[in-house]
Design a protein around this motif. Sequence first.
Motif, PDB file in Angstrom:
ATOM      1  N   UNK A   1       0.840  -1.191   0.000  1.00 35.86           N
ATOM      2  CA  UNK A   1       0.000   0.000   0.000  1.00 35.86           C
ATOM      3  C   UNK A   1       0.877   1.243   0.000  1.00 35.86           C
ATOM      4  N   UNK A   2       0.558   2.187  -0.829  1.00 33.55           N
ATOM      5  CA  UNK A   2       1.316   3.430  -0.883  1.00 33.55           C
ATOM      6  C   UNK A   2       0.842   4.357   0.222  1.00 33.55           C
ATOM      7  N   UNK A   3       1.766   4.832   1.018  1.00 31.28           N
ATOM      8  CA  UNK A   3       1.374   5.722   2.104  1.00 31.28           C
ATOM      9  C   UNK A   3       1.250   7.142   1.596  1.00 31.28           C
ATOM     10  N   UNK A   4       0.386   7.898   2.258  1.00 31.13           N
ATOM     11  CA  UNK A   4       0.169   9.284   1.876  1.00 31.13           C
ATOM     12  C   UNK A   4       1.087  10.185   2.686  1.00 31.13           C
ATOM     13  N   UNK A   5       1.598  11.235   2.074  1.00 34.05           N
ATOM     14  CA  UNK A   5       2.387  12.180   2.859  1.00 34.05           C
ATOM     15  C   UNK A   5       1.480  12.948   3.812  1.00 34.05           C
ATOM     16  N   UNK A   6       2.006  13.378   4.908  1.00 33.54           N
ATOM     17  CA  UNK A   6       1.233  14.204   5.819  1.00 33.54           C
ATOM     18  C   UNK A   6       2.113  15.359   6.266  1.00 33.54           C
ATOM     19  N   UNK A   7       1.488  16.453   6.610  1.00 28.54           N
ATOM     20  CA  UNK A   7       2.221  17.622   7.060  1.00 28.54           C
ATOM     21  C   UNK A   7       2.509  17.492   8.544  1.00 28.54           C
ATOM     22  N   UNK A   8       3.670  17.939   8.947  1.00 33.39           N
ATOM     23  CA  UNK A   8       4.043  17.892  10.346  1.00 33.39           C
ATOM     24  C   UNK A   8       2.971  18.595  11.181  1.00 33.39           C
ATOM     25  N   UNK A   9       2.533  17.920  12.245  1.00 30.04           N
ATOM     26  CA  UNK A   9       1.512  18.498  13.102  1.00 30.04           C
ATOM     27  C   UNK A   9       0.117  18.010  12.802  1.00 30.04           C
ATOM     28  N   UNK A  14      -5.082  13.241  11.901  1.00 30.82           N
ATOM     29  CA  UNK A  14      -5.414  12.275  10.847  1.00 30.82           C
ATOM     30  C   UNK A  14      -5.640  10.887  11.426  1.00 30.82           C
ATOM     31  N   UNK A  15      -4.813  10.505  12.379  1.00 33.24           N
ATOM     32  CA  UNK A  15      -4.976   9.203  13.024  1.00 33.24           C
ATOM     33  C   UNK A  15      -6.272   9.136  13.825  1.00 33.24           C
ATOM     34  N   UNK A  16      -6.591  10.213  14.526  1.00 39.63           N
ATOM     35  CA  UNK A  16      -7.830  10.225  15.307  1.00 39.63           C
ATOM     36  C   UNK A  16      -9.059  10.231  14.409  1.00 39.63           C
ATOM     37  N   UNK A  17      -8.973  10.934  13.277  1.00 38.95           N
ATOM     38  CA  UNK A  17     -10.078  10.889  12.309  1.00 38.95           C
ATOM     39  C   UNK A  17     -10.284   9.470  11.796  1.00 38.95           C
ATOM     40  N   UNK A  18      -9.187   8.796  11.473  1.00 37.18           N
ATOM     41  CA  UNK A  18      -9.272   7.413  10.993  1.00 37.18           C
ATOM     42  C   UNK A  18      -9.818   6.502  12.083  1.00 37.18           C
ATOM     43  N   UNK A  19      -9.380   6.726  13.315  1.00 37.29           N
ATOM     44  CA  UNK A  19      -9.865   5.917  14.430  1.00 37.29           C
ATOM     45  C   UNK A  19     -11.360   6.112  14.646  1.00 37.29           C
ATOM     46  N   UNK A  34      -2.187  -0.638  14.004  1.00 32.75           N
ATOM     47  CA  UNK A  34      -1.932  -1.041  12.622  1.00 32.75           C
ATOM     48  C   UNK A  34      -3.120  -0.699  11.720  1.00 32.75           C
ATOM     49  N   UNK A  35      -4.330  -1.014  12.188  1.00 30.81           N
ATOM     50  CA  UNK A  35      -5.513  -0.742  11.360  1.00 30.81           C
ATOM     51  C   UNK A  35      -5.764   0.752  11.212  1.00 30.81           C
ATOM     52  N   UNK A  36      -5.508   1.502  12.256  1.00 33.52           N
ATOM     53  CA  UNK A  36      -5.678   2.952  12.176  1.00 33.52           C
ATOM     54  C   UNK A  36      -4.663   3.556  11.216  1.00 33.52           C
ATOM     55  N   UNK A  37      -3.423   3.073  11.273  1.00 34.36           N
ATOM     56  CA  UNK A  37      -2.407   3.554  10.332  1.00 34.36           C
ATOM     57  C   UNK A  37      -2.817   3.253   8.899  1.00 34.36           C
ATOM     58  N   UNK A  46       4.015   4.967  11.976  1.00 32.72           N
ATOM     59  CA  UNK A  46       3.664   6.372  12.183  1.00 32.72           C
ATOM     60  C   UNK A  46       2.869   6.641  13.459  1.00 32.72           C
ATOM     61  N   UNK A  47       1.881   5.801  13.825  1.00 26.04           N
ATOM     62  CA  UNK A  47       1.108   6.109  15.036  1.00 26.04           C
ATOM     63  C   UNK A  47       1.942   6.194  16.304  1.00 26.04           C
ATOM     64  N   UNK A  48       3.071   5.490  16.313  1.00 24.15           N
ATOM     65  CA  UNK A  48       3.887   5.472  17.529  1.00 24.15           C
ATOM     66  C   UNK A  48       4.553   6.813  17.809  1.00 24.15           C
ATOM     67  N   UNK A  49       4.478   7.735  16.868  1.00 25.54           N
ATOM     68  CA  UNK A  49       4.963   9.085  17.132  1.00 25.54           C
ATOM     69  C   UNK A  49       4.067   9.791  18.144  1.00 25.54           C
ATOM     70  N   UNK A  50       2.808   9.330  18.260  1.00 24.19           N
ATOM     71  CA  UNK A  50       1.847   9.986  19.150  1.00 24.19           C
ATOM     72  C   UNK A  50       1.236   9.055  20.192  1.00 24.19           C
TER      73      UNK A  50
END
Length: 199
Positions: A1-9, A14-19, A34-37, A46-50
């Motif tokens: 799966x190709x990941x999408x770029x996201x802007x810092x901050x 984005x993760x909470x919206x997906x959740x 994993x599913x949220x990512x 990526x989620x482990x940053x937050x």
Amino acid sequence: MTTKPYHHGNLRDSLLDAADALLAQDGAQALTLREVAKAAGVSHAAPYHHFASREQLLAAVAARAFAALATAMAAADGDRARDQGVRLMDICEVYVEFARARPAQFRLMFGPMLAQKAHYPDLKQAAESAFHVLVVAATAFDAARGPELALTGWSLAHGLANLAIDEAFTDLPIAVPAPAVLARAMAARMLGLQGGVDQ
């Protein structure tokens, strides 16, 4: 799966919206990092940053839902020139309608994690802020009995909300008003005001 770029901050939002979307669609059991990512279109790391764990993610989702509930109740409570009893009836109606619009979030908010809120400061603050809206409105109605009325009204609205989202009122052998109407009527009864379902 190709990941999408996201802007810092923006990653956390984005993760909470997906959740939130996964929660509404599949319930809390679907909320893994994993599913949220995957749903957010970012790498599995990526989620482990937050969020250090699934529990931290769940707590953040619940905290955001409490913040939304507080905002909705505060909007109902916003016109301080109105009758104080009407304000409390409005808050009760908003609470029930929030639960009906977001049943999965509502169940997560008041699930087992709430008892552990001391371990999640953002969740604790958000939950207490939501309750504070109710306490302030109840105290404005009756300064001496405000806390008691807040607890009574919360218990009433919460029970009604759960019955409504579980469809417990379906096919009862009595006429049952719409949940929003019933919420206002029950709040009016509690406050000793006119507006019962038989008025």
